[in-house]
Design an enzyme around this catalytic site. Structure first.
Site, short mmCIF file in Angstrom:
data_model
loop_
_atom_site.label_atom_id
_atom_site.label_comp_id
_atom_site.label_asym_id
_atom_site.label_seq_id
_atom_site.Cartn_x
_atom_site.Cartn_y
_atom_site.Cartn_z
CB CYS A 1 13.62 56.46 -49.15
SG CYS A 1 12.53 56.35 -50.58
CG HIS B 1 9.72 56.76 -46.31
ND1 HIS B 1 10.49 57.90 -46.40
CD2 HIS B 1 9.52 56.35 -47.59
CE1 HIS B 1 10.74 58.17 -47.67
NE2 HIS B 1 10.15 57.25 -48.41
CD GLU C 1 10.55 59.01 -42.81
OE1 GLU C 1 11.20 57.99 -42.52
OE2 GLU C 1 10.51 59.51 -43.95
#
Lengths: 254, 201
Positions: B80, B183, B185
């Site tokens: 990001c 992202h 995650e």
């Protein structure tokens, strides 16, 4: 071809550490453990999860940091938390344990500058302003707070514009008129606000059938949130996504 | 294998740490420039403003430590804002100089081209991926994005593209350095798989 997905967001209304769902915000019934529910939704294909600590604000309690911390260890999709957030430290505590966005409702109305301060400190992308609306006359909606208990007198459309100007990165729009009815989302106000603002709008309140999701997405909603129909497995999230996909609505099916 | 998650005061790292735990890899959050070299690989995450981030990196000497780590040949993935900081400059709130590890710039999404698509670009979007070890077993996945700016760079670095009204660069690779706009995650199984692939590089 559209490759950007409309989001399906199950909402977990949490009271005293348990998931509950009310009809028109009253008459709660217990429906389970929030961590287990979150894991189930994650596996079933939810695009995001929202936790609302529904009693926090009027009882003056702090948010459900511990629950979020446990959920974030097992669930790898965006997590939003609302309820009782009124200070920058509340937001910090939540983001610190793996929460991605916070939803601010009463605190935004009482102290609009809090939207500016929080979006400046943490970025607009993690500040969702929740707006609970009720139609009070033809083409006229007011903003309600405290779980629908209090009419603020604010015009919903004007307020939506203002919160975005102040830095909100997303609007969670709940219609008090449709919430709990299972008769469909409030298409009218959702479309008005979604077309007016440049940030995503999450439609909430009234989902009962798959067709309701199709309808609200066709009327400009960027995401749709529902609680009981997912919670009591009246609609399976994957079935819903397959249905939307067949109806030419872009959804994430990996 | 020990992964360092670089903390430069720009947001939540708990989720990145949780994701590595989930895939069974040892990871630690590190904010001390002198300690970066102790790790086998680095994740350089972050959300927020480019200028503030660079200021913090300079104040803590993490900027030089990052460049040294890259020179050592060990793998780094910027995520990001962390991806954007790898480039030469950004036009976010004025012109800011980046780390300059990869040639290219960061620009705002072109609002004039947006017809019904909102900014920030927030949500799940498909990434069209090139054949790269990072994407082993992942076929044009839907991934979770949150950003208002994107990278512009030479096509030789591009390993992933995404269409949001128009096509933009969503993943890059230059030698031992990766950049990833969404992202991982927060991108469910596809994201975890990509992190696993990064560990295996």
């Amino acid at each position: 071809m559209e490759y950007f997905a409309k989001r399906i967001i199950p909402c977990l209304d949490v009271k005293d550490g348990r998931v509950v769902k009310g009809v028109n915000f009253v008459g709660l019934r217990d429906a389970g453990d929030p961590v287990e529910a979150a894991i189930r939704y994650n596996e079933e294909g939810a695009d995001e999860l929202t936790f609302l600590d529904i009693t926090a604000s009027h009882e003056g309690r702090k948010p459900i940091v511990d629950i979020v911390k446990e959920v974030a260890k097992e669930v790898f999709i965006p997590l939003t938390v609302g309820g009782g957030i009124s200070e920058l430290s509340d937001i910090y505590d939540l983001l610190n344990v793996g929460c991605d966005k916070v939803s601010i409702n009463s605190a935004a109305v009482k102290n609009p500058d809090f939207i500016n301060k929080s979006s400046k400190r943490f970025g607009s992308q993690c500040i969702v302003v929740a707006i609970d609306v009720k139609k009070i006359a033809p083409n006229k909606w007011h903003v309600f707070i405290k779980g629908g208990r209090e009419d603020t007198g604010l015009d919903a459309i004007e307020w939506a514009k203002e919160v975005v100007d102040r830095g909100a990165g997303e609007i969670l729009l709940t219609s008090m008129d449709t919430d709990g009815t299972k008769a469909g989302f409030d298409i009218e106000i959702t479309e008005i606000i979604s077309k007016l603002v440049h940030v995503p709008v999450i439609a909430s309140g009234g989902a009962g059938k798959m067709e309701h999701f199709k309808e609200v997405f066709e009327h400009s909603a960027d995401a749709a949130l529902a609680a009981s129909i997912f919670h009591f497995k009246e609609i399976d999230i994957m079935d819903l996504k397959q249905y939307l996909h067949k109806n030419n609505i872009s959804v994430r099916i990996n | 294998m020990k992964i360092g998650i670089v903390d430069y005061n720009m947001g939540n790292l708990a989720s990145v740490n949780n994701a590595f735990k989930k895939i069974g890899t040892e990871a630690e959050i590190v904010n001390d420039a002198d300690k970066l070299k102790n790790y086998d690989k680095l994740v350089f995450p972050g959300v927020g403003a480019f200028g503030d981030a660079m200021e913090h990196l300079r104040e803590t000497n993490l900027d030089e430590a990052m460049k040294e780590f890259v020179k050592s040949g060990k793998y780094v993935i910027g995520v990001c804002l962390g991806m954007q900081l790898l480039f030469e400059s950004s036009e976010e709130f004025g012109k800011h100089k980046g780390l300059g590890i990869i040639e290219g710039n960061v620009v705002k999404f072109d609002k004039n081209k947006m017809q019904g698509h909102k900014i920030p670009h927030m949500g799940w979007n498909k990434m069209f991926v090139k054949n790269d070890a990072l994407f082993e077993g992942v076929n044009d996945p839907y991934l979770y994005f949150v950003h208002s700016y994107h990278v512009v760079c030479d096509k030789k670095y591009i390993i992933g593209k995404t269409i949001y009204e128009y096509e933009f660069v969503s993943a890059v690779n230059k030698d031992n350095v990766y950049g990833f706009q969404p992202h991982p995650e927060k991108s469910h199984n596809a994201g975890l798989k990509i992190l696993e692939n990064f560990v295996k590089l």
